[in-house]
Design an enzyme around this catalytic site. Structure first.
Site, mmCIF file in Angstrom:
data_model
loop_
_atom_site.group_PDB
_atom_site.id
_atom_site.type_symbol
_atom_site.label_atom_id
_atom_site.label_comp_id
_atom_site.label_asym_id
_atom_site.label_seq_id
_atom_site.Cartn_x
_atom_site.Cartn_y
_atom_site.Cartn_z
ATOM 1 N N ALA A 33 0.832 -1.208 0.000
ATOM 2 C CA ALA A 33 0.000 0.000 0.000
ATOM 3 C C ALA A 33 0.868 1.260 0.000
ATOM 4 C CB ALA A 33 -0.933 -0.017 1.200
ATOM 5 N N GLY A 149 -15.108 -14.981 -6.495
ATOM 6 C CA GLY A 149 -14.235 -14.989 -5.331
ATOM 7 C C GLY A 149 -12.806 -14.594 -5.623
ATOM 8 N N LYS A 220 -23.441 -12.590 -11.302
ATOM 9 C CA LYS A 220 -22.025 -12.456 -11.662
ATOM 10 C C LYS A 220 -21.874 -12.165 -13.153
ATOM 11 C CE LYS A 220 -20.759 -15.636 -7.978
ATOM 12 N NZ LYS A 220 -20.602 -17.064 -7.647
ATOM 13 N N GLY A 317 -15.644 -19.009 -0.501
ATOM 14 C CA GLY A 317 -14.823 -19.357 0.652
ATOM 15 C C GLY A 317 -14.422 -18.116 1.414
#
Lengths: 441, 441
Positions: A33, A149, A220, A317
């Site tokens: 970052a 995911g 999606k 998950g």
């Protein structure tokens, strides 16, 4: 350098995984970052103690140290977070497409904070709204976790296919359905038994409706179509069929053709028209998607210049989706923004077209009894609507039922519907069921 | 809005494909580049007329309208390009890792222009140098096309795995080798015959040395390791074996174990050590990589949180690699920069470790005659160096030669080397050849 503070609203599967990764990889995230320390300032959930324990998180990060808080207490915590000038970004991992969540998204942005979410249902439902709103407030919405995911589809479509034109996408994008169908294929199970097992093993929720009726996959697909072709999710409408009608006999037929059946999300561009669907399709054993089993997701992208691509990974998950959420947080912490859903789309105006008009190859599975004349009647009707038969394979016999597999060359679903009408008119009692499934070769 | 002008130096395979895409997709690129029109101002090549015709490009884009120009004339054209203040970015698609190219890169940056290249050899040879130099000049170097052509690995590693930690990468990254090995597997060809066919069909160059000796794959792996683990390419050193020693009998052995042989680029992290190699490896038919045939490339990424990912696509080709080059041009045109090779790496200092120390599963293929006592001698020596035998399969007999397949459990190559020494000392004439190939299961 300044700390980059985040709050997480909703600490179930994805929220918990997200928090866990941020806690465990502090040093890596800081470097990525650009030197900013990414810090969880508050986690809001109705069950602080349980979720802290479940995800191995320090209880002091939570809005309360109690076993359970009320909806009102949770709302008060959210209010505090939104009023806290130190918080830079809020991660929404509550889920659902209620107005309550839509308003929450708006309030997060209104309070001057970036938003990261894995909530595909609400993005598909409201399309551009939240991104327009974010732009107005000069903030960003990250949504990498919303589609498949951990597979990095959003960033890939936005930044990696910018030297190409995407012709089509073909994907296995719902892990629950894929687990159920894989099981039916491997073990000859019925749909019901396979679903029960999926629930027992945690691959299906107690209420798996959105997964097995195709709606989750459709959400999606809508997001991907908006990203790639620029048609807002809210303006899309295409055939969505789930897997509930798929039987073990269908798998027997598919197997006899060296194929299997997968729930496929599909979109193809022809000039400025986009044809799409979510439905079970026949996948040949020569196709990479044939071997994508269990809860794994896979997307095939066919591009004009670079040809065929395949992206495979874990589509759901806790920490898997969490890793995608965190990648958005890192990007926003470093760059102060992230691309929105309208960036990197095709410049020409694409239009949604009706897949029922699209010429595709189909496998017909005709359920009947041991009657003479079935092939003649079916063959005549199919010929009458101008469709060619490519192959009639041997019937699968199951109890008293016969399942006749007929492969037809490219035609539209509308033509096949007409053929069915003709058969029903001519021989009302001959055919018990008439299923047609697109074939991918 | 301002035009974004580019020059292309080298108009062979990749340069020509790049130019073709920029010409054909002007409207799309303009939108993706935030409204800047990406325009080719000059293409420099020694054979303007031939390359214009080959790639269907307007001759007026080229440095000359002649059939051929001299090296000096080409250098003069390059000088003009570098002195042209209107040119924002130069694409180098000449290839090769000579000092001449390294200097060209430096001069492009020195003249205040961004650089985009697909030249893996020179990036691997000079590591950070050119990126440091670019930073000094406040310019960027795009290199998406340098690793696996159209597969968007560079951007994916830099921006999509930032919420995770990559444990290992396992890839088929050289299309020529993969074509040759696929052919040997499918048809039982010898290496020589398969290579000749590859050359005939254009999958192998007239001088395929860098492809078949593993160096091309090693260069790509070095770039990936630098990106992921931060070890500069120039400081890396690992075992590199090509495919020239792989025989049709090796494939017979692999097949008897439901496996095949692929040239694999591999890197794995254990704590702060990175073990890596490029060499032929045994791939089971349960592995996705088993079905990656022909010139296709594939990379498997195993990440700590998101688990296993697979990226498959065209690793070479004119417009395929061109599409990756163009995606970099678009990114730089829009953002004024692109991430360099040192961004998004792990924060801790990783060190290169020797793969010969790494415990891996191996398949030994022992070439011998029909002699009694082979299994006893080999088994004893392997036991003496502390390695367990998992399985001894049936020998493959080819003419007078016997090939005995022995699978051993995890051990280091150093241990196996010791076992070979012991056997040679004890029974100097028993074994004719002793090959060991890592097994991926």
């Amino acid at each position: 350098m300044k700390t980059f503070n985040v709050a997480i609203i909703g600490c179930g599967n994805v929220g918990g995984g997200t928090a866990k990764i941020i806690q465990e990889t502090a040093a890596e995230l800081k470097k990525r970052a650009g030197g900013k320390e990414i810090k969880i300032k508050k986690i809001i959930t109705l069950h602080p103690r349980r979720q802290a324990k479940r995800h191995g998180l320090p209880l002091e990060l939570f809005c309360s140290d109690k076993e359970e808080i009320t909806k009102e207490q949770s709302d008060a915590c959210i209010k505090n977070v939104l009023n806290d000038p130190d918080i830079d970004l809020v991660i929404e991992t509550v889920g659902g497409s209620t107005n309550h969540i839509h308003n929450l998204h708006k309030n997060i942005l209104k309070s001057g904070k970036h938003l990261v979410t894995a909530n595909k249902a609400i993005l598909a439902k409201h399309g551009n709204t939240i991104f327009d709103y974010a732009k107005e407030k000069n903030k960003s919405v990250g949504f990498e976790g919303a589609v498949c995911g951990a597979i990095p589809l959003i960033k890939v479509v936005q930044d990696s296919f910018t030297g190409d034109l995407i012709n089509s996408i073909t994907g296995i994008v719902n892990g629950t359905s894929n687990f159920v169908l894989s099981r039916m294929n491997a073990k000859g199970s019925t749909f019901e038994d396979a679903l029960k097992l999926a629930q027992k093993l945690g691959y299906a929720e107690l209420d798996p409706t959105m997964d097995i009726n195709g709606m989750d996959a459709a959400n999606k697909l809508k997001i991907l179509i908006q990203l790639i072709y620029g048609i807002p999710a809210t303006e899309q409408s295409f055939p969505v069929k789930g897997i509930t009608a798929i039987t073990k006999e269908d798998f027997m037929v598919a197997k006899s053709l060296n194929s299997t059946i997968k729930l496929i999300a599909f979109a193809i561009k022809e000039k400025n028209k986009v044809y799409s669907f979510v439905q079970p399709a026949v996948i040949s054993n020569q196709d990479f998607l044939y071997n994508v089993n269990g809860a794994t997701n896979a997307i095939k992208i066919n591009a004009n210049y670079s040809g065929e691509h395949l992206f495979v990974g874990q589509g759901a998950g806790s920490i898997e989706t969490g890793s995608a959420v965190v990648s958005d947080v890192v990007f926003i912490a470093k760059h102060g923004y992230i691309k929105d859903i309208k960036e990197s789309t095709a410049p020409i105006k694409h239009k949604q077209a009706d897949f029922n008009d699209y010429p595709a190859s189909y496998l017909l599975i005709i359920k009947t009894k041991d009657n003479p004349g079935v092939i003649g009647t079916v063959g005549t009707a199919i010929g009458d609507v101008g469709v060619n038969i490519e192959n009639i394979a041997q019937s699968i016999i199951s109890g008293e039922d016969w399942f006749l597999p007929v492969e037809v060359s490219k035609c539209s679903a509308k033509q096949l519907n007409k053929a069915v009408s003709l058969i029903k008119k001519r021989k009302p009692k001959l055919i018990e069921d008439f299923k047609y499934i697109p074939i991918f070769k």
